[in-house]
Design a protein around this motif. Structure first.
Motif, PDB file in Angstrom:
ATOM      1  N   MET A  98       0.712  -0.887  -0.144  1.00 29.92           N
ATOM      2  CA  MET A  98      -0.023  -0.108  -0.137  1.00 29.92           C
ATOM      3  C   MET A  98       0.685   1.392  -0.084  1.00 29.92           C
ATOM      4  O   MET A  98       1.939   1.355   0.786  1.00 29.92           O
ATOM      5  CB  MET A  98      -0.951  -0.074   1.266  1.00 29.92           C
ATOM      6  N   PHE A  99       0.587   2.198  -0.779  1.00 31.36           N
ATOM      7  CA  PHE A  99       1.211   3.352  -0.786  1.00 31.36           C
ATOM      8  C   PHE A  99       0.805   4.608   0.085  1.00 31.36           C
ATOM      9  O   PHE A  99      -0.374   4.334   0.509  1.00 31.36           O
ATOM     10  CB  PHE A  99       1.266   4.021  -2.375  1.00 31.36           C
ATOM     11  N   THR A 100       1.661   5.469   0.545  1.00 33.72           N
ATOM     12  CA  THR A 100       1.274   6.488   1.183  1.00 33.72           C
ATOM     13  C   THR A 100       0.678   7.304   0.491  1.00 33.72           C
ATOM     14  O   THR A 100       0.861   7.396  -0.756  1.00 33.72           O
ATOM     15  CB  THR A 100       2.374   7.225   2.036  1.00 33.72           C
ATOM     16  N   ALA A 101      -0.155   8.500   0.932  1.00 29.14           N
ATOM     17  CA  ALA A 101      -0.680   9.721  -0.171  1.00 29.14           C
ATOM     18  C   ALA A 101       0.590  10.091  -0.867  1.00 29.14           C
ATOM     19  O   ALA A 101       0.251  10.195  -2.228  1.00 29.14           O
ATOM     20  CB  ALA A 101      -1.445  10.423   0.714  1.00 29.14           C
ATOM     21  N   THR A 102       1.537  10.734  -0.270  1.00 27.97           N
ATOM     22  CA  THR A 102       2.589  11.040  -1.121  1.00 27.97           C
ATOM     23  C   THR A 102       3.337  10.067  -2.127  1.00 27.97           C
ATOM     24  O   THR A 102       3.597  10.440  -2.972  1.00 27.97           O
ATOM     25  CB  THR A 102       3.776  11.499  -0.051  1.00 27.97           C
ATOM     26  N   GLU A 103       3.384   8.829  -1.738  1.00 25.47           N
ATOM     27  CA  GLU A 103       4.033   8.117  -2.932  1.00 25.47           C
ATOM     28  C   GLU A 103       3.081   7.642  -3.896  1.00 25.47           C
ATOM     29  O   GLU A 103       3.365   7.548  -5.057  1.00 25.47           O
ATOM     30  CB  GLU A 103       4.215   6.648  -2.041  1.00 25.47           C
ATOM     31  N   ALA A 104       1.652   7.647  -3.586  1.00 27.64           N
ATOM     32  CA  ALA A 104       0.647   7.573  -4.565  1.00 27.64           C
ATOM     33  C   ALA A 104       0.704   8.643  -5.527  1.00 27.64           C
ATOM     34  O   ALA A 104       0.752   8.537  -6.756  1.00 27.64           O
ATOM     35  CB  ALA A 104      -0.807   7.424  -3.865  1.00 27.64           C
ATOM     36  N   GLU A 105       0.651   9.838  -5.022  1.00 28.98           N
ATOM     37  CA  GLU A 105       0.705  11.093  -6.083  1.00 28.98           C
ATOM     38  C   GLU A 105       1.900  11.042  -6.816  1.00 28.98           C
ATOM     39  O   GLU A 105       2.011  11.489  -7.919  1.00 28.98           O
ATOM     40  CB  GLU A 105       0.676  12.703  -5.049  1.00 28.98           C
ATOM     41  N   HIS A 106       3.112  10.668  -6.263  1.00 30.08           N
ATOM     42  CA  HIS A 106       4.150  10.633  -7.077  1.00 30.08           C
ATOM     43  C   HIS A 106       4.285   9.511  -8.376  1.00 30.08           C
ATOM     44  O   HIS A 106       4.311   9.784  -9.419  1.00 30.08           O
ATOM     45  CB  HIS A 106       5.666  10.201  -6.180  1.00 30.08           C
ATOM     46  N   GLN A 107       3.630   8.496  -7.998  1.00 33.15           N
ATOM     47  CA  GLN A 107       3.482   7.497  -8.817  1.00 33.15           C
ATOM     48  C   GLN A 107       2.417   7.703  -9.929  1.00 33.15           C
ATOM     49  O   GLN A 107       2.622   7.758 -11.200  1.00 33.15           O
ATOM     50  CB  GLN A 107       2.793   5.894  -8.132  1.00 33.15           C
ATOM     51  N   ILE A 108       1.451   8.594  -9.576  1.00 37.90           N
ATOM     52  CA  ILE A 108       0.275   8.988 -10.627  1.00 37.90           C
ATOM     53  C   ILE A 108       0.944  10.088 -11.634  1.00 37.90           C
ATOM     54  O   ILE A 108       1.151   9.905 -12.644  1.00 37.90           O
ATOM     55  CB  ILE A 108      -0.959   9.763  -9.745  1.00 37.90           C
ATOM     56  N   LEU A 109       1.886  10.994 -10.856  1.00 36.78           N
ATOM     57  CA  LEU A 109       2.415  11.950 -11.853  1.00 36.78           C
ATOM     58  C   LEU A 109       3.652  11.272 -12.639  1.00 36.78           C
ATOM     59  O   LEU A 109       3.756  11.808 -13.917  1.00 36.78           O
ATOM     60  CB  LEU A 109       3.173  13.096 -10.778  1.00 36.78           C
ATOM     61  N   ASP A 110       4.305  10.285 -12.051  1.00 38.90           N
ATOM     62  CA  ASP A 110       5.277   9.638 -12.745  1.00 38.90           C
ATOM     63  C   ASP A 110       4.555   8.944 -14.107  1.00 38.90           C
ATOM     64  O   ASP A 110       5.390   8.612 -15.002  1.00 38.90           O
ATOM     65  CB  ASP A 110       5.948   8.661 -11.944  1.00 38.90           C
ATOM     66  N   SER A 111       3.593   8.349 -13.860  1.00 38.66           N
ATOM     67  CA  SER A 111       2.852   7.689 -14.900  1.00 38.66           C
ATOM     68  C   SER A 111       2.408   8.366 -16.158  1.00 38.66           C
ATOM     69  O   SER A 111       2.311   8.003 -17.210  1.00 38.66           O
ATOM     70  CB  SER A 111       1.460   6.817 -14.419  1.00 38.66           C
ATOM     71  N   GLY A 112       2.342   9.717 -16.117  1.00 37.46           N
ATOM     72  CA  GLY A 112       1.885  10.485 -17.144  1.00 37.46           C
ATOM     73  C   GLY A 112       0.500  10.544 -17.457  1.00 37.46           C
ATOM     74  O   GLY A 112      -0.227  10.783 -18.335  1.00 37.46           O
ATOM     75  N   ALA A 113      -0.478   9.909 -16.315  1.00 38.94           N
ATOM     76  CA  ALA A 113      -1.805   9.920 -16.387  1.00 38.94           C
ATOM     77  C   ALA A 113      -2.239  11.586 -16.638  1.00 38.94           C
ATOM     78  O   ALA A 113      -1.869  12.365 -16.123  1.00 38.94           O
ATOM     79  CB  ALA A 113      -2.289   9.404 -14.989  1.00 38.94           C
ATOM     80  N   VAL A 114      -3.547  11.469 -17.083  1.00 38.98           N
ATOM     81  CA  VAL A 114      -4.114  12.503 -17.307  1.00 38.98           C
ATOM     82  C   VAL A 114      -5.774  12.549 -16.733  1.00 38.98           C
ATOM     83  O   VAL A 114      -6.177  13.401 -16.292  1.00 38.98           O
ATOM     84  CB  VAL A 114      -4.561  13.113 -18.848  1.00 38.98           C
ATOM     85  N   LEU A 115      -5.796  11.439 -15.983  1.00 35.95           N
ATOM     86  CA  LEU A 115      -7.343  11.373 -15.562  1.00 35.95           C
ATOM     87  C   LEU A 115      -7.049  10.104 -14.382  1.00 35.95           C
ATOM     88  O   LEU A 115      -6.373   8.911 -14.688  1.00 35.95           O
ATOM     89  CB  LEU A 115      -8.395  10.791 -16.448  1.00 35.95           C
ATOM     90  N   VAL A 116      -7.585  10.390 -13.377  1.00 41.48           N
ATOM     91  CA  VAL A 116      -7.380   9.453 -11.973  1.00 41.48           C
ATOM     92  C   VAL A 116      -8.621   8.691 -11.706  1.00 41.48           C
ATOM     93  O   VAL A 116      -9.613   9.620 -11.419  1.00 41.48           O
ATOM     94  CB  VAL A 116      -6.741   9.976 -10.870  1.00 41.48           C
ATOM     95  N   ILE A 117      -8.760   7.460 -11.736  1.00 41.34           N
ATOM     96  CA  ILE A 117      -9.972   6.744 -11.096  1.00 41.34           C
ATOM     97  C   ILE A 117      -9.919   6.321  -9.903  1.00 41.34           C
ATOM     98  O   ILE A 117      -8.861   5.370  -9.687  1.00 41.34           O
ATOM     99  CB  ILE A 117     -10.207   5.422 -12.305  1.00 41.34           C
ATOM    100  N   ALA A 118     -10.408   6.804  -8.816  1.00 44.51           N
ATOM    101  CA  ALA A 118      -9.980   6.709  -7.436  1.00 44.51           C
ATOM    102  C   ALA A 118     -11.097   5.886  -6.651  1.00 44.51           C
ATOM    103  O   ALA A 118     -12.240   5.880  -6.991  1.00 44.51           O
ATOM    104  CB  ALA A 118      -9.945   8.056  -7.056  1.00 44.51           C
ATOM    105  N   SER A 119     -10.672   5.493  -5.368  1.00 44.77           N
ATOM    106  CA  SER A 119     -11.432   4.642  -4.676  1.00 44.77           C
ATOM    107  C   SER A 119     -12.353   5.583  -3.858  1.00 44.77           C
ATOM    108  O   SER A 119     -13.236   5.001  -3.008  1.00 44.77           O
ATOM    109  CB  SER A 119     -10.583   4.034  -3.566  1.00 44.77           C
TER     110      SER A 119
END
Length: 59
Positions: A1-22
């Motif tokens: 499980m990612f921390t919120a900070t790690e998750a945001e880093h992964q999202i930005l690193d992925s090049g995502a333009v849209l996030v489907i969240a829980s």
């Protein structure tokens, strides 16, 4: 499980333009977000969304 900070880093690193969240409090790195509970699945035989009446359809 990612921390919120790690998750945001992964999202930005992925090049995502849209996030489907829980949920509404899920990390989304400032990107547009759709809550997974708001996604719609069409069943076989359902009308194509291009034929929906957008004045009454929730989508």
């Amino acid at each position: 499980m990612f921390t919120a900070t790690e998750a945001e880093h992964q999202i930005l690193d992925s090049g995502a333009v849209l996030v489907i969240a829980s949920g509404p409090d899920a990390p989304h790195a400032g990107l547009p977000m759709i809550d997974v509970d708001d996604l719609v699945t069409a069943t076989e035989g359902a009308p194509h969304r291009s034929t929906w009446d957008r004045t009454t359809s929730p989508c």
